[in-house]
Design a protein around this motif. Structure first.
Motif, mmCIF file in Angstrom:
data_model
loop_
_atom_site.group_PDB
_atom_site.id
_atom_site.type_symbol
_atom_site.label_atom_id
_atom_site.label_comp_id
_atom_site.label_asym_id
_atom_site.label_seq_id
_atom_site.Cartn_x
_atom_site.Cartn_y
_atom_site.Cartn_z
ATOM 1 N N ARG A 1 -7.191 9.279 -11.855
ATOM 2 C CA ARG A 1 -6.088 8.471 -11.310
ATOM 3 C C ARG A 1 -5.002 8.215 -12.349
ATOM 4 O O ARG A 1 -3.829 8.037 -11.993
ATOM 5 C CB ARG A 1 -6.618 7.146 -10.771
ATOM 6 C CG ARG A 1 -7.565 7.269 -9.590
ATOM 7 C CD ARG A 1 -8.200 5.935 -9.299
ATOM 8 N NE ARG A 1 -8.931 5.426 -10.455
ATOM 9 C CZ ARG A 1 -9.498 4.228 -10.522
ATOM 10 N NH1 ARG A 1 -9.395 3.397 -9.488
ATOM 11 N NH2 ARG A 1 -10.151 3.848 -11.603
ATOM 12 N N HIS B 1 -0.943 20.717 -8.693
ATOM 13 C CA HIS B 1 -1.250 20.776 -10.116
ATOM 14 C C HIS B 1 -0.635 22.045 -10.711
ATOM 15 O O HIS B 1 -0.595 23.093 -10.066
ATOM 16 C CB HIS B 1 -2.759 20.785 -10.350
ATOM 17 C CG HIS B 1 -3.483 19.643 -9.721
ATOM 18 N ND1 HIS B 1 -3.203 18.329 -10.017
ATOM 19 C CD2 HIS B 1 -4.477 19.621 -8.790
ATOM 20 C CE1 HIS B 1 -3.993 17.548 -9.313
ATOM 21 N NE2 HIS B 1 -4.761 18.293 -8.563
ATOM 22 N N ARG C 1 0.752 14.113 -9.547
ATOM 23 C CA ARG C 1 0.566 12.757 -9.022
ATOM 24 C C ARG C 1 1.916 12.255 -8.533
ATOM 25 O O ARG C 1 2.820 11.994 -9.321
ATOM 26 C CB ARG C 1 0.011 11.824 -10.106
ATOM 27 C CG ARG C 1 -0.354 10.445 -9.604
ATOM 28 C CD ARG C 1 -0.983 9.605 -10.702
ATOM 29 N NE ARG C 1 -2.188 10.217 -11.215
ATOM 30 C CZ ARG C 1 -2.288 10.806 -12.405
ATOM 31 N NH1 ARG C 1 -1.235 10.844 -13.212
ATOM 32 N NH2 ARG C 1 -3.403 11.343 -12.798
ATOM 33 N N LYS D 1 4.281 9.599 -7.513
ATOM 34 C CA LYS D 1 4.403 8.154 -7.707
ATOM 35 C C LYS D 1 5.524 7.651 -6.818
ATOM 36 O O LYS D 1 6.642 7.380 -7.265
ATOM 37 C CB LYS D 1 4.667 7.843 -9.182
ATOM 38 C CG LYS D 1 3.526 8.273 -10.098
ATOM 39 C CD LYS D 1 3.807 7.925 -11.544
ATOM 40 C CE LYS D 1 2.662 8.352 -12.441
ATOM 41 N NZ LYS D 1 2.919 8.038 -13.875
ATOM 42 N N THR E 1 9.080 13.403 -12.851
ATOM 43 C CA THR E 1 8.463 12.547 -11.842
ATOM 44 C C THR E 1 9.488 11.620 -11.210
ATOM 45 O O THR E 1 9.522 11.441 -9.979
ATOM 46 C CB THR E 1 7.330 11.710 -12.478
ATOM 47 O OG1 THR E 1 6.332 12.599 -12.988
ATOM 48 C CG2 THR E 1 6.697 10.771 -11.461
#
Length: 318
Positions: free
Chosen positions: A26, A102, A132, A134, A166
């Motif tokens: 995580r 990924h 990930r 966000k 990101t």
């Protein structure tokens, strides 16, 4: 614990050990694999190593399990489904994108033809970058760059590893979706290395919003021109600007009435002076907002916002 998709990238003899290890995916950011060197897990607060003698992660590099050449060769086989030829173009660019978003950076020995890289061979260095999304992380950033026409032309600046990609990805989604007070905008994304959409077989694995069109694999300058001709974007988003051709294409976008949100490498506002041709381009006041992202020792992000005259006009923790 690592998800099954990532576990299957590792050699068979390591999988049970990795299943038992105290790995928190995580918050995991990267896994670095180098032949002859310890297996490394990167979190916001630093580096951890998988102990040779146990299933624990530790801070001591000397106690870490050292990946062998055979380990790397097995991993590359799994990554490419034992068909290096089928993945040759992606490998030549230095990465592979996995289902789920990924990304695996690769390095090793290159084969050259007339000074140009034609293939990557003997791959003994891998960097697994954990995907990930966000969602919502860029909301303060987007609010800081909005204007009466949607957004200011905006450059996001940070060193590698701070998270500018990101934040750009989430900003694209926010602008594309819109909200009760801001209509959604048509966003054209030049995704040269699949870092924004994480395309797998041409389909973005990341949510870039309902009004977003993605051009994968094209160079930044060529991609900007193509999107302007074909997709009538209101905003063009591009990661890692830097070459003179990139800025010339961005100027073309300005003159076409399109807004830009993009990223550049750099540590602070002064480092923009080192970008080739930057000041002759930015001196016309076309960039309305510069956003500098920073990360402290505890992994917390912050931003400082500057106007077209490079005067600070805002800043906050993210």
């Amino acid at each position: 614990m690592l998800e099954e998709q990532l576990l299957k990238l590792f050699p068979l003899h390591m999988r049970e050990k990795l299943k038992r290890a105290d790995i928190d995916q995580r918050t995991l950011e990267e896994i670095r694999i180098r032949a002859g060197q310890p297996l490394m897990f990167l979190y916001g607060d630093g580096e951890y190593f998988l102990e040779e003698s146990s299933d624990a992660l530790c801070r001591d590099c000397e106690r870490g399990y050292r990946m062998t050449r055979g380990d790397l060769e097995e991993m590359v086989g799994f990554l490419c489904n034992y068909s290096m030829y089928a993945y040759e173009e992606q490998l030549r660019m230095g990465y592979l994108t996995l289902q789920g978003g990924h990304r695996v950076g690769v390095a090793g020995e290159v084969a050259l033809q007339q000074g140009r890289i034609v293939r990557l061979q003997h791959i003994y260095f891998l960097n697994i970058r954990i995907a990930r999304e966000k969602k919502g992380c860029a909301k303060p950033l987007v609010e800081a760059v909005r204007d009466a026409h949607g957004i200011y032309n905006t450059l996001i600046l940070s060193p590698p590893g701070v998270g500018k990609t990101t934040y750009l990805r989430d900003a694209i989604r926010i602008l594309s979706e819109g909200d009760s007070t801001h209509p959604g905008m048509k966003v054209g994304v030049v995704d040269e290395r699949s870092e924004l959409g994480a395309e797998y077989l041409g389909i973005p694995q990341n949510d870039l919003g309902p009004r977003t069109d993605v051009l994968e694999g094209a160079g930044k300058s060529e991609g900007i021109y193509m999107l302007l001709r074909s997709m009538s974007p209101q905003v063009i988003a591009v990661d890692e600007l830097g070459a003179k051709d990139d800025f010339e294409a961005v100027t073309r976008a300005f003159h076409s009435g399109c807004r830009l949100i993009g990223t550049v490498h750099g540590e602070d506002i002064e480092s923009l002076q080192r970008i080739c041709g930057f000041f002759s381009w930015s001196g016309k006041g076309e960039i309305g907002r510069f956003v500098v992202l920073q990360k402290d020792a505890d992994g917390r992000r912050s931003m400082q916002v500057y106007n077209s005259r490079m005067e600070q006009v805002g800043g906050q923790l993210l």
